[in-house]
Design a protein around this motif. Structure first.
Motif, PDB file in Angstrom:
ATOM      1  N   LYS A  41      -5.989   2.191  -7.343  1.00 32.79           N
ATOM      2  CA  LYS A  41      -7.079   2.892  -6.668  1.00 32.79           C
ATOM      3  C   LYS A  41      -6.732   4.313  -6.233  1.00 32.79           C
ATOM      4  O   LYS A  41      -7.627   5.084  -5.888  1.00 32.79           O
ATOM      5  N   GLU A  92      -0.303  -3.615  -6.819  1.00 31.64           N
ATOM      6  CA  GLU A  92      -1.109  -3.252  -8.001  1.00 31.64           C
ATOM      7  C   GLU A  92      -2.460  -2.682  -7.591  1.00 31.64           C
ATOM      8  O   GLU A  92      -2.990  -1.758  -8.223  1.00 31.64           O
ATOM      9  N   GLU A  93      -3.018  -3.220  -6.515  1.00 30.65           N
ATOM     10  CA  GLU A  93      -4.306  -2.729  -6.014  1.00 30.65           C
ATOM     11  C   GLU A  93      -4.180  -1.283  -5.533  1.00 30.65           C
ATOM     12  O   GLU A  93      -5.027  -0.433  -5.828  1.00 30.65           O
ATOM     13  N   HIS A 103      -1.996  -4.809   1.440  1.00 30.96           N
ATOM     14  CA  HIS A 103      -2.651  -4.744   0.134  1.00 30.96           C
ATOM     15  C   HIS A 103      -1.631  -5.078  -0.951  1.00 30.96           C
ATOM     16  O   HIS A 103      -0.438  -4.789  -0.801  1.00 30.96           O
TER      17      HIS A 103
END
Length: 643
Positions: free
Chosen positions: A260, A255-256, A252
């Motif tokens: 989250k 930043e993702e 991933h």
């Protein structure tokens, strides 16, 4: 018949004079033609045939391999030299399937054992074929035909293969804890530890992975009852890098992840050092420095009384503490485990699995914590992790270990005598320690309580001074005994050991109050552990979604990998390449602190078109004997002058 040049001049296509001179010189170098005592009397175009020359003339192999056979007769290893000569005269019988070089390399390494020799791998493979052939399982290869032909031809010179086989050491090659480094690890790399473990599954059992920013350090499991040497798994992993095997992770974007999970508070984990222990099944933040470690992870005291349960080699052994506190802890643990209704293993046992195994002590059988070393048929050899001894156990008797019994650290301790190395007397046969030294050390430590003083702790191994009681009050330093009897000599400790020694001195010089305060876990580490758990739960429950990026890793690297250079002046500035099928295409130093040169010999050598690179084939790494290059030069020099 006259001079060779006169005889060959009558041929339909006579060779050039320079070719004849070169051939005569080569035959004189190997000893097939006699060399006259005076340089001015030397004939460059002729020479007297020696006994060695008469033998070589009868053998259907080149002169170097023929001389190898004769030397094999001289040194008592004729059968092995016949096999090597036959195998090197024909096409290599080790298969290297297309796109399966790693499997081919693994098979060759398995045949070579601990010898690090392509030639000895050929010998072991041929002997295994002989054993299978006697059972009628395999066809007759051309190597076997040439082997029988050579054996028949040398018999006319009264050279015979001794039918009595020498007793060989069948132990698996010894191993050492070595760590591989990987680069370009993505942010939050510890999330992908299962992917990384699977990438190295074909090499061996991964014990732990430490993630440190953009780097990761992979450690493989080793057999605790074997001496320190490079693990075969490390060679396999470095070979993967050499073959440019792709190491790709599905990841991933950083930043993702931060967007989250926990409103971005996990961003502080970007540069946190995280240790993944596959044996204990834990993922924890690592301490910044050794001095901040909880003392229970190192040693609680610098003076220990121990019982020796397993001698690995001279100066290297396992044991357990015999003080009242440790004995009570072990009694309580044993009682708790044996009160429970134990369940069989849920899956087939495999090496490195921690379980419960039975052991009979004082006519009473109890279950103890154990690690499986290897499985053979319907039994397994296990290592008792709280005592340091090993035993063979039927697979049906192995039981699953309840999770609560994995929390207590293993109580067996691994010891290594500090400031000691083998003497020249012990190294002379190429082994790390002579049989005399091994027997003497075992007689000094086996079956008795010893007093040990801890010098340092390196990779969970305690470097110690060892004392045995010789009378009512007197104690004798075992290192001093081995040095006095010529088995060992004093040596300097490694930098890592010295650094650990300074830390331990500082740790134990503090007052009791300060030590207690230092052992209390810091709140910062607890926060990091909590965030790691949240992040792993989010990843495993798929709350982050499917990974949408690819990360290519660089490596693996090993800092102790060796490169070769030529010993001859004419090839001093040429690059040296070892063919990728050779066992020694990967060479890793077992003793980085050793200043003596290691020597590699090759059965075949070629030079590229530009003359800049030499390619070596069928190589053998010689044993680590100090001064071996000089000794071999003296042994095989036609003329030698000592000054």
């Amino acid at each position: 018949m006259g001079e060779p040049r006169a005889l060959l001049a009558t041929a339909l296509s006579p060779p050039s004079l320079s070719d004849i001179e070169r051939t005569i010189l080569l035959l004189k170098e190997v000893g097939a033609l006699a060399v006259s005592g005076q340089r001015e009397d030397e004939n460059p175009h002729d020479g007297e045939l020696t006994f060695l020359g008469r033998v070589l003339a009868q053998l259907p192999v080149n002169q170097q391999l023929g001389k190898l056979i004769v030397l094999g007769h001289v040194f008592g290893c004729l059968d092995e030299c016949l096999i090597i000569a036959a195998a090197l005269s024909l096409k290599n019988f080790f298969a290297m399937p297309f796109r399966q070089h790693l499997d081919g390399y693994r098979n060759k390494v398995n045949f070579s054992g601990s010898s690090k020799s392509d030639c000895l791998a050929l010998v072991e493979a041929f002997k295994m074929w002989q054993a299978c052939r006697q059972r009628g399982e395999l066809r007759h290869p051309k190597v076997a035909e040439l082997y029988e032909e050579l054996k028949n031809r040398i018999s006319q010179f009264n050279m015979y293969v001794d039918p009595r086989r020498p007793v060989l050491d069948q132990e698996y090659p010894h191993k050492q804890r070595f760590i591989l480094q990987l680069k370009h690890i993505p942010p939050y790399g510890f999330l992908y530890y299962k992917q990384l473990q699977s990438l190295f599954r074909q090499c061996g059992q991964v014990k732990s992975i430490v993630f440190d920013g953009a780097k990761a350090f992979v450690e493989f499991s080793r057999n605790p009852t074997e001496r320190f040497k490079t693990l075969p798994a490390v060679y396999m992993a470095v070979k993967m890098s050499q073959l440019k095997v792709s190491l790709e992770l599905s990841v991933h974007a950083a930043e993702e992840i931060e967007g989250k999970v926990q409103g971005g508070t996990v961003s502080k984990l970007r540069n946190t050092r995280v240790n993944v222990d596959f044996q204990k099944q834990t993922v924890d933040p690592m301490q910044v420095s050794f001095s901040t470690l909880d003392r229970s992870q190192t040693v609680a005291d610098l003076l220990l009384t121990v019982d020796v349960t397993e001698v690995v080699e001279v100066g290297h052994f396992w044991g357990y503490r015999t003080d009242e506190k440790s004995a009570e802890l072990l009694r309580k643990l044993t009682a708790e485990m044996n009160q429970l209704e134990l369940a069989p293993l849920p899956a087939h046992p495999h090496p490195d699995l921690v379980c419960l195994a039975p052991f009979a002590d004082f006519d009473k059988e109890n279950y103890f914590r154990a690690q499986i070393l290897y499985v053979s048929g319907n039994s397994a050899e296990v290592f008792f992790v709280d005592y340091g001894n090993r035993s063979h156990v039927d697979l049906d008797l192995l039981m699953e270990i309840p999770c609560q019994f994995l929390e207590l650290p293993f109580q067996a301790l691994e010891f290594k005598i500090c400031k000691m190395r083998p003497s020249a007397k012990s190294l002379v046969c190429g082994e790390h320690w002579s049989s005399g030294a091994s027997g003497r050390f075992a007689s000094l430590v086996s079956g008795r309580a010893l007093l040990v003083k801890v010098f340092s702790v390196v990779h969970s191994v305690l470097h110690v001074d060892v004392y045995r009681y010789s009378g009512a009050q007197d104690v004798v330093n075992i290192r001093d005994v081995l040095i006095r009897e010529g088995h060992a000599e004093l040596a300097e400790e490694s930098y890592e050991s010295k650094q650990s020694h300074e830390v331990l001195k500082g740790l134990f010089s503090k007052s009791a109050e300060n030590v207690v305060d230092a052992s209390v876990p810091s709140p910062g580490k607890d926060d990091e552990k909590h965030l790691i758990r949240i992040l792993l739960e989010s990843f495993s429950s798929n709350r982050l979604g499917a990974p949408n990026c690819k990360a290519m890793l660089h490596g693996p690297f090993n800092p102790y990998e060796l490169k070769c250079h030529s010993l001859t002046r004419i090839s001093k500035f040429r690059c040296v390449w070892i063919e990728k099928e050779s066992i020694n295409s990967v060479i890793i130093s077992d003793a980085p602190a050793d200043l003596h040169q290691r020597m590699l010999v090759a059965a075949s050598l070629s030079v590229n078109a530009t003359g800049s690179t030499m390619l070596l084939r069928e190589t053998s790494l010689m044993p680590p004997i100090p001064g071996l290059p000089a000794l071999l030069s003296m042994l095989f020099a036609p003329v030698m002058e000592l000054r």
